[in-house]
Structures are given as C-alpha cells and as structure tokens.
Design a protein around this motif. Structure first.
Motif: not given
Length: 284
Positions: A207-209, A213-214, A244-248
């Motif tokens: 399951k992927i955050w 967010i996308k 351009n995306w959050p840090r992991p």
C-alpha cells in the motif's frame, strides 16, 4: 499527533523508495541522504528501488559511508538492462544480500502500452511474462525457482492486473513468497475483492502513499482497503524520492497520520511498517 507518529515509526521500514544515482533526473536524494532523513525518527531501514539496475551493491556501500543508523537495502527489477526474466540476475541479487525481486516495470507490456515514460533512454519491445495463450512463459518459472531457493520475495512490478493475479496465484501454488505491487496505481489497479483473494492465499499487498498524493486512490479508500485486507497482509511504503514531492520520511509520516485519522489503530500501523516489513526483509 506528529510526535506520536514519529515515535511509532521508530524501527520501521519503507520498502519502496526511489533515489539517486538513477538513469532519470527526477530523483532528488541519494541513498545516504534518505538514510539521514529517516534517522530523524530512528527508522530501521528502507529499500532503494531502481528500474534499470540492481541497487544491492550501492546500498551496501552507502551503509558503510553514510554515517546513518537507518539501514539501506537493495533489490533488482527484471527490465531489459539486467536481461529481462534473467534467473542469473535474480541469483546474483539474492546471493549478494538483495531483499526483493520485481517483475518488469517500465519494460512490461502493460507499461509500454502507455508509451515511454519521462527519462526512458531506449525504445524496445516489452519483456513478456505471458505467451499468446495467456500462460506464464518459461522464464517466469526460472525466476520462481531462484526466488524460492533463497526464500526471497517476488513482486509484480508494473505488469497488468490480469498478469499480476496469474503470477501471484501460480507463485503461491509453487510456494514462492509473493508481493502484489501498486494495486492502487491507475496503470495496475487490482479490484479490492481480488486483492483480498490474493491476500488470503498468502500474498503480501503493498500500500503506497504516493498513490494517494498523486490522486490514484483517495485516503478514505486507502484506509478502507487496508481494513478489508487485514493488517497481517499489508505493508506500507511511500514510493517517494522524486523531485518536487515530499521527502520519504515526511511522506511516511503523513501516510500514518492519514490512516490514524481514519480509524487505523497504532497497533495496526506498527504491524504494517515494522513486523510485516521486517519479515519481508527476512530479519525475523
């Protein structure tokens, strides 16, 4: 809540992160930089995923030189630069300490049907996992055999939902540890009822955050899917590291906050980011 979540993350794992060095200029941080970021919450480790080469050796070098306590792990993706469905690449990866093998991603027939993605540097025919009759090709069985030999984990990559279901079903029938990758991404969506059937066979579901967010799945539907599958069948990852995306580390923090706000308990979260991931890493 953030302090509670960061405490919950102590010792946890993120088994899907994209870092530099990479064939693509969209990666923002290298392995050592991400490890230092995850040190902020005393994270246990993360798995660095590369589409076009093995990340095992570079992870080991980064562990020696990063100065971070967070451990970095590697694996291999069976795209053309490693020979496609190449059992020797699988053997090399797992013998050398790799933790995961992904079926074709960018070079899968399913992904190439959408055309080249940004950063692709060659045109090619797909790495086929099924024949014209819809049966798994011999190369898949060769990969099964090596993954089983090392008690490793085989993930579905970016192959089609139909192929992923077939691969997981046949892999589990042969006693292979299987992972359903990206079931909520718009190119690889697997209906929740089918995810549940695979989970009941012993398939671990990623399951992927990043898919939330996308905009590929809502936060509410993500929480619902996890409750439907059950904490013992799920592990949580970010799929982050891109510019351009959050840090992991921030993505994982936001993921856990989002799930807790939707009724997922701390116990469930801990199982999915620690116990299940540690099992996949073969460290328990």
């Amino acid at each position: 809540m953030i302090s509670e979540i960061r405490s919950l993350m102590k010792g946890g794992y993120d088994l899907h992160v994209h870092n530099k060095p990479s064939h693509f200029d969209s990666r923002q941080w290298d392995d050592a930089e991400v490890a230092k970021q995850y040190d902020e919450c005393e994270f246990g480790g993360f798995l660095s995923k590369s589409h076009y080469d093995s990340s095992v050796a570079r992870a080991q070098v980064a562990n020696i030189n990063s100065g971070a306590k967070t451990q970095i792990y590697g694996g291999v993706t069976l795209n053309w630069p490693v020979g496609g469905l190449n059992p020797y690449a699988v053997e090399s990866c797992l013998k050398f300490g790799g933790k995961m093998v992904w079926m074709p991603t960018r070079d899968s027939a399913n992904c190439l049907a959408y055309g080249n993605m940004h950063g692709d540097f060659f045109d090619r025919n797909p790495v086929e996992v099924t024949d014209k009759n819809g049966k798994l090709v011999k190369g898949v069985y060769d990969v099964f055999d090596v993954v089983k030999k090392y008690n490793g984990w085989l993930a579905t990559g970016h192959i089609s939902p139909k192929e992923a279901v077939l691969l997981c079903t046949e892999g589990r029938a042969r006693g292979v540890n299987m992972i359903l990758t990206h079931p909520d991404w718009n190119r690889t969506i697997v209906p929740l009822e089918q995810q549940k059937k695979l989970a009941d066979m012993g398939v671990m579901v990623e399951k992927i955050w990043g898919n939330v967010i996308k905009g590929h799945i809502t936060a509410d539907d993500m929480a619902h899917s996890i409750c439907t599958l059950g904490k013992e069948h799920v592990f949580l990852v970010t799929d982050l590291g891109q510019k351009n995306w959050p840090r992991p580390v921030d993505g994982m923090t936001d993921f856990l906050i989002s799930l807790m706000e939707r009724g997922i308990s701390a116990d469930m979260l801990r199982t999915m980011i620690y116990e299940n991931s540690k099992m996949i890493l073969r460290e328990i």
